[in-house]
Design a protein around this motif. Structure first.
Motif, PDB file in Angstrom:
ATOM      1  N   SER A  50      -2.413  21.075 -17.100  1.00 42.09           N
ATOM      2  CA  SER A  50      -1.000  21.437 -17.065  1.00 42.09           C
ATOM      3  C   SER A  50      -0.452  21.386 -15.650  1.00 42.09           C
ATOM      4  O   SER A  50      -1.150  21.705 -14.680  1.00 42.09           O
ATOM      5  N   SER A  51       0.805  20.986 -15.540  1.00 37.09           N
ATOM      6  CA  SER A  51       1.476  21.020 -14.252  1.00 37.09           C
ATOM      7  C   SER A  51       1.914  22.443 -13.936  1.00 37.09           C
ATOM      8  O   SER A  51       2.004  23.299 -14.818  1.00 37.09           O
ATOM      9  N   THR A  52       2.160  22.719 -12.655  1.00 34.71           N
ATOM     10  CA  THR A  52       2.655  24.029 -12.249  1.00 34.71           C
ATOM     11  C   THR A  52       3.992  24.307 -12.912  1.00 34.71           C
ATOM     12  O   THR A  52       4.867  23.436 -12.981  1.00 34.71           O
ATOM     13  N   SER A  53       4.166  25.515 -13.407  1.00 36.98           N
ATOM     14  CA  SER A  53       5.350  25.865 -14.179  1.00 36.98           C
ATOM     15  C   SER A  53       6.198  26.871 -13.417  1.00 36.98           C
ATOM     16  O   SER A  53       5.681  27.826 -12.822  1.00 36.98           O
ATOM     17  N   ASP A  54       7.518  26.658 -13.418  1.00 35.24           N
ATOM     18  CA  ASP A  54       8.445  27.628 -12.849  1.00 35.24           C
ATOM     19  C   ASP A  54       8.731  28.716 -13.870  1.00 35.24           C
ATOM     20  O   ASP A  54       9.019  28.429 -15.038  1.00 35.24           O
ATOM     21  N   LEU A  55       8.669  29.971 -13.428  1.00 30.50           N
ATOM     22  CA  LEU A  55       8.921  31.121 -14.293  1.00 30.50           C
ATOM     23  C   LEU A  55      10.189  31.808 -13.824  1.00 30.50           C
ATOM     24  O   LEU A  55      10.327  32.142 -12.646  1.00 30.50           O
ATOM     25  N   THR A  60      14.186  37.491 -11.133  1.00 35.07           N
ATOM     26  CA  THR A  60      12.805  37.251 -10.703  1.00 35.07           C
ATOM     27  C   THR A  60      12.462  35.767 -10.837  1.00 35.07           C
ATOM     28  O   THR A  60      12.813  35.127 -11.830  1.00 35.07           O
ATOM     29  N   ARG A  61      11.782  35.245  -9.821  1.00 35.16           N
ATOM     30  CA  ARG A  61      11.348  33.849  -9.818  1.00 35.16           C
ATOM     31  C   ARG A  61       9.869  33.790  -9.453  1.00 35.16           C
ATOM     32  O   ARG A  61       9.373  34.618  -8.684  1.00 35.16           O
ATOM     33  N   GLY A  62       9.178  32.804  -9.985  1.00 36.00           N
ATOM     34  CA  GLY A  62       7.777  32.647  -9.655  1.00 36.00           C
ATOM     35  C   GLY A  62       7.247  31.309 -10.114  1.00 36.00           C
ATOM     36  O   GLY A  62       7.969  30.496 -10.696  1.00 36.00           O
ATOM     37  N   LYS A  63       5.956  31.083  -9.833  1.00 33.61           N
ATOM     38  CA  LYS A  63       5.281  29.858 -10.247  1.00 33.61           C
ATOM     39  C   LYS A  63       3.962  30.219 -10.919  1.00 33.61           C
ATOM     40  O   LYS A  63       3.270  31.144 -10.484  1.00 33.61           O
ATOM     41  N   SER A  98      -3.170  31.667 -12.087  1.00 32.47           N
ATOM     42  CA  SER A  98      -2.468  32.645 -11.254  1.00 32.47           C
ATOM     43  C   SER A  98      -0.972  32.589 -11.518  1.00 32.47           C
ATOM     44  O   SER A  98      -0.450  31.579 -11.992  1.00 32.47           O
ATOM     45  N   ILE A  99      -0.302  33.693 -11.222  1.00 31.90           N
ATOM     46  CA  ILE A  99       1.157  33.774 -11.221  1.00 31.90           C
ATOM     47  C   ILE A  99       1.571  34.330  -9.868  1.00 31.90           C
ATOM     48  O   ILE A  99       1.156  35.425  -9.479  1.00 31.90           O
ATOM     49  N   GLU A 100       2.370  33.567  -9.138  1.00 36.18           N
ATOM     50  CA  GLU A 100       2.819  33.996  -7.818  1.00 36.18           C
ATOM     51  C   GLU A 100       4.339  34.098  -7.805  1.00 36.18           C
ATOM     52  O   GLU A 100       5.040  33.128  -8.105  1.00 36.18           O
ATOM     53  N   TYR A 101       4.825  35.275  -7.444  1.00 34.15           N
ATOM     54  CA  TYR A 101       6.264  35.505  -7.420  1.00 34.15           C
ATOM     55  C   TYR A 101       6.844  35.122  -6.062  1.00 34.15           C
ATOM     56  O   TYR A 101       6.277  35.433  -5.011  1.00 34.15           O
ATOM     57  N   THR A 102       7.967  34.429  -6.103  1.00 34.58           N
ATOM     58  CA  THR A 102       8.704  34.101  -4.885  1.00 34.58           C
ATOM     59  C   THR A 102       9.919  35.011  -4.704  1.00 34.58           C
ATOM     60  O   THR A 102      10.474  35.093  -3.612  1.00 34.58           O
ATOM     61  N   ARG A 103      10.312  35.678  -5.769  1.00 29.10           N
ATOM     62  CA  ARG A 103      11.447  36.606  -5.730  1.00 29.10           C
ATOM     63  C   ARG A 103      11.236  37.627  -6.837  1.00 29.10           C
ATOM     64  O   ARG A 103      10.880  37.274  -7.953  1.00 29.10           O
ATOM     65  N   PHE A 104      11.419  38.898  -6.514  1.00 26.48           N
ATOM     66  CA  PHE A 104      11.216  39.952  -7.503  1.00 26.48           C
ATOM     67  C   PHE A 104      12.410  40.894  -7.450  1.00 26.48           C
ATOM     68  O   PHE A 104      12.766  41.414  -6.385  1.00 26.48           O
ATOM     69  N   SER A 105      13.033  41.109  -8.601  1.00 29.00           N
ATOM     70  CA  SER A 105      14.244  41.915  -8.675  1.00 29.00           C
ATOM     71  C   SER A 105      13.975  43.190  -9.465  1.00 29.00           C
ATOM     72  O   SER A 105      13.366  43.151 -10.539  1.00 29.00           O
ATOM     73  N   VAL A 106      14.417  44.325  -8.933  1.00 26.45           N
ATOM     74  CA  VAL A 106      14.305  45.623  -9.593  1.00 26.45           C
ATOM     75  C   VAL A 106      15.706  46.207  -9.738  1.00 26.45           C
ATOM     76  O   VAL A 106      16.396  46.415  -8.734  1.00 26.45           O
ATOM     77  N   ALA A 107      16.128  46.459 -10.976  1.00 22.28           N
ATOM     78  CA  ALA A 107      17.463  47.002 -11.260  1.00 22.28           C
ATOM     79  C   ALA A 107      18.553  46.172 -10.588  1.00 22.28           C
ATOM     80  O   ALA A 107      19.532  46.706 -10.051  1.00 22.28           O
ATOM     81  N   GLY A 108      18.376  44.847 -10.595  1.00 18.36           N
ATOM     82  CA  GLY A 108      19.382  43.956 -10.035  1.00 18.36           C
ATOM     83  C   GLY A 108      19.296  43.772  -8.538  1.00 18.36           C
ATOM     84  O   GLY A 108      20.096  43.013  -7.960  1.00 18.36           O
ATOM     85  N   ASN A 120       2.013  40.140  -5.101  1.00 24.79           N
ATOM     86  CA  ASN A 120       1.192  38.963  -5.387  1.00 24.79           C
ATOM     87  C   ASN A 120      -0.267  39.190  -5.036  1.00 24.79           C
ATOM     88  O   ASN A 120      -1.177  38.728  -5.739  1.00 24.79           O
ATOM     89  N   ASN A 121      -0.523  39.925  -3.934  1.00 21.76           N
ATOM     90  CA  ASN A 121      -1.899  40.169  -3.509  1.00 21.76           C
ATOM     91  C   ASN A 121      -2.599  41.193  -4.395  1.00 21.76           C
ATOM     92  O   ASN A 121      -3.810  41.097  -4.636  1.00 21.76           O
ATOM     93  N   ALA A 122      -1.843  42.178  -4.874  1.00 25.42           N
ATOM     94  CA  ALA A 122      -2.471  43.278  -5.610  1.00 25.42           C
ATOM     95  C   ALA A 122      -2.539  43.022  -7.113  1.00 25.42           C
ATOM     96  O   ALA A 122      -3.443  43.497  -7.792  1.00 25.42           O
ATOM     97  N   VAL A 123      -1.564  42.281  -7.634  1.00 25.80           N
ATOM     98  CA  VAL A 123      -1.475  42.078  -9.079  1.00 25.80           C
ATOM     99  C   VAL A 123      -2.095  40.729  -9.425  1.00 25.80           C
ATOM    100  O   VAL A 123      -1.478  39.685  -9.218  1.00 25.80           O
ATOM    101  N   ASP A 124      -3.322  40.738  -9.883  1.00 28.09           N
ATOM    102  CA  ASP A 124      -4.036  39.518 -10.249  1.00 28.09           C
ATOM    103  C   ASP A 124      -3.847  39.275 -11.741  1.00 28.09           C
ATOM    104  O   ASP A 124      -4.621  39.743 -12.571  1.00 28.09           O
ATOM    105  N   LEU A 125      -2.794  38.551 -12.069  1.00 30.75           N
ATOM    106  CA  LEU A 125      -2.443  38.340 -13.473  1.00 30.75           C
ATOM    107  C   LEU A 125      -3.261  37.204 -14.073  1.00 30.75           C
ATOM    108  O   LEU A 125      -3.398  36.142 -13.473  1.00 30.75           O
ATOM    109  N   LYS A 126      -3.802  37.439 -15.260  1.00 31.97           N
ATOM    110  CA  LYS A 126      -4.558  36.438 -15.998  1.00 31.97           C
ATOM    111  C   LYS A 126      -3.988  36.327 -17.406  1.00 31.97           C
ATOM    112  O   LYS A 126      -3.347  37.242 -17.919  1.00 31.97           O
ATOM    113  N   GLY A 127      -4.279  35.210 -18.032  1.00 35.55           N
ATOM    114  CA  GLY A 127      -3.812  35.034 -19.398  1.00 35.55           C
ATOM    115  C   GLY A 127      -4.024  33.605 -19.854  1.00 35.55           C
ATOM    116  O   GLY A 127      -4.844  32.871 -19.304  1.00 35.55           O
TER     117      GLY A 127
END
Length: 251
Positions: A50-55, A60-63, A98-108, A120-127
């Motif tokens: 699979s190619s890298t996917s934009d989320l 919130t933005r990530g890859k 991996s999921i790496e966030y480039t922008r994270f929004s909380v309550a707007g 990104n360093n602390a949250v090691d997301l798998k799936g």
């Protein structure tokens, strides 16, 4: 639980399937007067990358990066000389590396970039991401007169895309509002989207009714909307590079 067909219903279904199979075999007999024509069944095993996917989810933005995995497909088709038309079903499941966030929004409000890096360093997301594709394909075989037959084509259809992402655990170092937002990450959800594929390969006829084939396909799809992976609707691209090998059996 839905209704399950009883023995009588199952017998009727099997009887109808048998009659349909006999009719198709009878219809394809005349077509086999020309080599390569008529009814066929196909099965393939492939390696999907699979190619890298934009989320995207709200602000919130990530890859998302994916690993490689095996994929499976089965098809039933009919050939008219060099042209083949088929219906195909395929399945593949790819691990999320991996999921790496480039922008994270909380309550707007966007979090500072150093906090985003900490997440990104602390949250090691798998799936994983699983896809079920139902396609209508058209392929064209090129007779080059050397035993091997190149082919090319593509198809259109629909695809069910399902994400399953583990929720983060170790968030003790963050502020409560960040912890609350980060805990919305993850979950599982799926969506049906339009899909397409293009590709080609080479086939070799071992016997009159048996063909082996290898090829490549790119399978693309629309962005599934995933409402269970975040507080707001998330969109994630879905695309696969698939290298395949399989057989076609003519009737």
């Amino acid at each position: 639980m839905g209704n399950v067909a009883g023995p009588a219903g199952i017998r009727r279904i099997l009887g109808a399937a048998t009659l349909l199979g006999v009719a198709l075999l009878v219809f394809s007999t005349a077509a086999h007067a020309e080599r390569g024509s008529g009814l066929y069944l196909a099965a393939d095993l492939g390696m999907a990358s699979s190619s890298t996917s934009d989320l995207k989810s709200g602000g919130t933005r990530g890859k998302t990066d994916f690993g490689s995995a095996l994929g499976y497909s089965a098809a039933v088709g009919f050939g008219w000389g060099p042209l083949r038309m088929e219906g195909e079903a395929s399945w593949r499941e790819t691990d999320i590396d991996s999921i790496e966030y480039t922008r994270f929004s909380v309550a707007g409000q966007d979090l500072p970039q150093d906090v985003v890096r900490d997440i990104n360093n602390a949250v090691d997301l798998k799936g994983s991401r699983a896809t079920l594709s139902l396609m209508a394909n058209a392929w064209y075989d090129l007779d080059v007169g050397i035993g091997f037959t190149p082919y090319f084509g593509g198809g259109l259809g629909i695809q069910y895309v399902r994400y399953e992402i583990d929720r983060p655990r170790d968030l003790s170092r963050f502020e409560p509002e960040v912890v609350s937002a980060a805990r919305t990450i993850g979950g599982d959800d799926g969506d049906w989207v339009l899909a397409y594929q293009i590709g080609g390969g080479v086939a070799y006829r071992l016997m009159e009714s048996l063909v082996v084939q290898v090829g490549y396909r790119y399978m693309g799809a629309g962005d599934p909307k995933l409402t269970s992976l975040s507080d707001s609707s998330a969109k994630s691209e879905a695309g696969n590079h698939v290298f395949r090998a399989g057989i076609r059996i003519g009737f």
